[in-house]
Design an enzyme around this catalytic site. Structure first.
Site, PDB file in Angstrom:
ATOM      1  N   LYS A 126      -7.365  26.396 -37.682  1.00 42.88           N
ATOM      2  CA  LYS A 126      -7.357  27.823 -37.366  1.00 42.88           C
ATOM      3  C   LYS A 126      -6.543  28.600 -38.393  1.00 42.88           C
ATOM      4  O   LYS A 126      -7.022  29.587 -38.964  1.00 42.88           O
ATOM      5  CB  LYS A 126      -6.776  28.039 -35.966  1.00 42.88           C
ATOM      6  N   ASP A 144     -10.317  30.430 -32.824  1.00 38.32           N
ATOM      7  CA  ASP A 144      -9.222  30.324 -31.863  1.00 38.32           C
ATOM      8  C   ASP A 144      -9.829  30.278 -30.462  1.00 38.32           C
ATOM      9  O   ASP A 144     -11.039  30.107 -30.302  1.00 38.32           O
ATOM     10  CB  ASP A 144      -8.239  31.488 -32.022  1.00 38.32           C
TER      11      ASP A 144
END
Length: 218
Positions: A126, A144
């Protein structure tokens, strides 16, 4: 309807996103598109609210906004500066380790490949993808919890975790949407397409969405 029409949904979300609050990392990049600042704000943002992340990042950057600058500070000073971000003690250690690594292996520069970014302490997929897309404007898909949830709710992918969602999106999502996807879906997920009881009555793409897994909405 089994999945959303992505080509119709993205343009609508672009217009809608202009009315919503920009995530903290995006605000940092707006002030100065500096890869180190983006990386540090990403690391501070983990399990921390945007408002807290932004203020902690700005407080830290007033004292140091380079790897060398971070290394000139004591761990205690970093802890005090970034408080009250989540896990601030652990994050202070991580910032020092990352800065030391950048100086030692990358001449003080933040690498611009996913593979190299993932070798840095505390940097997961991420964060690495966010650095690539936000700081370098390079192709990447930052997934996310919001991107993962919404992509599945749309029926666009069928996955069980963010890493699997990233893999699926890399195979399916048109490359033209990669960079902006996180910027669009994070505020959308925070304010409208919420985890529990999403605000479907206020959703600009409600007529396009199959609402997979949604048991209750407002």
């Amino acid at each position: 309807m089994t999945q959303i029409d992505i080509h119709r949904a993205i343009p609508i979300l672009r217009d809608f996103a202009r009315k919503l609050r920009i995530p903290a990392v995006g605000k940092i990049a707006e002030r100065r598109r500096d890869p180190f600042r983006v990386l540090i704000s990403c690391l501070l943002s983990l399990r921390t609210q945007d408002k807290t992340t932004l203020q902690a990042s700005l407080n830290l950057f007033e004292k140091a906004d380079t790897p060398e600058g971070i290394l000139s500070l004591s761990e205690e000073e970093i802890r005090e500066t970034i408080y009250p971000v989540g896990f601030y003690r652990r994050k202070a250690k991580t910032l020092i380790e990352v800065s030391r690594d950048l100086v030692g292996r990358f001449q003080g520069r933040v690498p611009k490949t996913l593979e190299e970014l993932l070798t840095l302490k505390g940097v997961g997929r991420k964060t690495a993808n966010l650095v690539l897309t936000v700081a370098y404007e390079l192709p990447g898909i930052c997934v996310d919890t919001h991107v993962h949830r919404i992509s599945n709710r749309w029926g666009y992918v069928k996955t069980k975790d963010p890493d699997a969602t990233e893999t699926a999106l890399r195979r399916k999502l048109p490359r033209e949407y990669w960079i902006e996807l996180n910027d669009l879906l994070v505020p959308f997920g925070q304010f409208v397409c919420k985890p529990i009881s999403p605000l479907c009555s206020q959703c600009p793409i409600g007529k396009l969405c199959p609402r997979i897994g949604v048991e209750r909405s407002r």
